[in-house]
Design an enzyme around this catalytic site. Structure first.
Site, mmCIF file in Angstrom:
data_model
loop_
_atom_site.group_PDB
_atom_site.id
_atom_site.type_symbol
_atom_site.label_atom_id
_atom_site.label_comp_id
_atom_site.label_asym_id
_atom_site.label_seq_id
_atom_site.Cartn_x
_atom_site.Cartn_y
_atom_site.Cartn_z
ATOM 1 N N ASP A 299 50.685 38.799 35.137
ATOM 2 C CA ASP A 299 51.610 38.153 34.209
ATOM 3 C C ASP A 299 52.737 37.453 34.955
ATOM 4 O O ASP A 299 53.082 37.855 36.066
ATOM 5 C CB ASP A 299 52.320 39.187 33.325
ATOM 6 C CG ASP A 299 51.377 39.935 32.433
ATOM 7 O OD1 ASP A 299 50.288 39.421 32.154
ATOM 8 O OD2 ASP A 299 51.766 41.046 32.020
HETATM 9 N N1 URA Z 1 49.114 44.890 33.263
HETATM 10 C C1 URA Z 1 50.082 44.112 32.745
HETATM 11 O O1 URA Z 1 50.642 44.428 31.710
HETATM 12 N N2 URA Z 1 50.411 43.005 33.393
HETATM 13 C C2 URA Z 1 49.833 42.598 34.555
HETATM 14 O O2 URA Z 1 50.182 41.556 35.106
HETATM 15 C C3 URA Z 1 48.832 43.418 35.067
HETATM 16 C C4 URA Z 1 48.486 44.552 34.416
#
Ligand code: URA
Length: 237
Positions: free
Chosen positions: A103
């Site tokens: 993310d």
């Molecule tokens: N879980 C999440 O919430 N975000 C990420 O980037 C990776 C795993």
């Protein structure tokens, strides 16, 4: 194939740097200097020379890890013009791409490769490769909440598989608690949504490990190539 792509694919320099060199008259095709990027190359028959060096198309595969800082989008191009992870590996050949995604606000280990087979193996859900995250959440989740995470919780994309969850420490003022969490699925925003499902907001999230491969002390924003044995170990998962 476009001349600059052909040369960049060989690993000599980034596409941007190659374009500059073309304009500077450093590139010949079949003995003739070509000054315009975009010149079409027949990969099979043309002889390309870059600054006196014959260019061989890339046969070598590249594998690297980046310690992604928060605030970078995991994509090759962002239509909204936000900084992408590609800007952090801009000195490497254009053929590489991120394996999976983190993310925008997630930090930590992001792999890059130009080996489609490697990317496919790592991403295919049937391989159930474990990913380890350090996570800081708001407040102090109680043992029931932690137990629910271990058993699997329901998030919008379905029920998650059981996770390994270790409570690490709570800040002195009780404002936040740190956990280590190991999951093997790749549902969108999975860690954030799992904690949300038990009533706690994730305030910081960092991926520290994929399989046995550790981020270690690689500084934020930096990348390094994987060693032969690291590549072999990941391929064997
Ligand atoms: N879980 C999440 O919430 N975000 C990420 O980037 C990776 C795993």
């Amino acid at each position: 194939m476009r001349l600059e792509k052909y040369i960049a694919t060989s690993g000599i320099a980034s596409r941007r740097a190659v374009k500059k060199s073309i304009r500077a008259g450093l590139v010949t095709v079949n003995g003739e200097t070509i000054l315009v990027p975009g010149y079409p190359i027949d990969v099979e028959t043309d002889t390309v020379v870059f600054d006196g060096q014959p260019v061989e198309p890339l046969t070598e595969h590249l594998y690297l890890m980046l310690n992604k800082p928060p605030g970078y989008v995991t994509t090759r191009h962002d239509e909204r013009g936000r900084p992408t992870v590609m800007t952090l590996v801009a000195d490497l050949p254009d053929s590489i791409y991120p394996v999976g995604r983190l993310d925008l606000e997630t930090e930590g280990m992001l792999l890059f490769t130009n080996d489609g087979d490697f990317a496919y193996r790592l991403l295919h859900p049937s391989h159930e490769i474990e990913k380890t995250y350090l996570t800081w959440v708001k407040g102090v989740p109680n043992d029931t909440a932690v137990q629910r995470l271990r058993q699997g919780v329901t998030i919008p994309s379905g029920k998650t598989a059981p996770a390994r969850v270790k409570r690490l420490k709570t800040s002195r003022d009780g404002a936040s608690t740190q956990f280590e969490m190991v999951i093997h699925e790749g549902k969108k925003r999975q860690v954030r949504l799992m904690f949300k499902a038990v009533g706690h907001r994730v305030i910081r999230l960092k991926r520290t490990q994929i399989g046995n491969l550790r981020l270690g002390d690689l500084p934020q924003g930096q990348h390094r190539f994987l060693t032969e044995s690291e590549i072999t170990a990941l391929m064997a998962l």
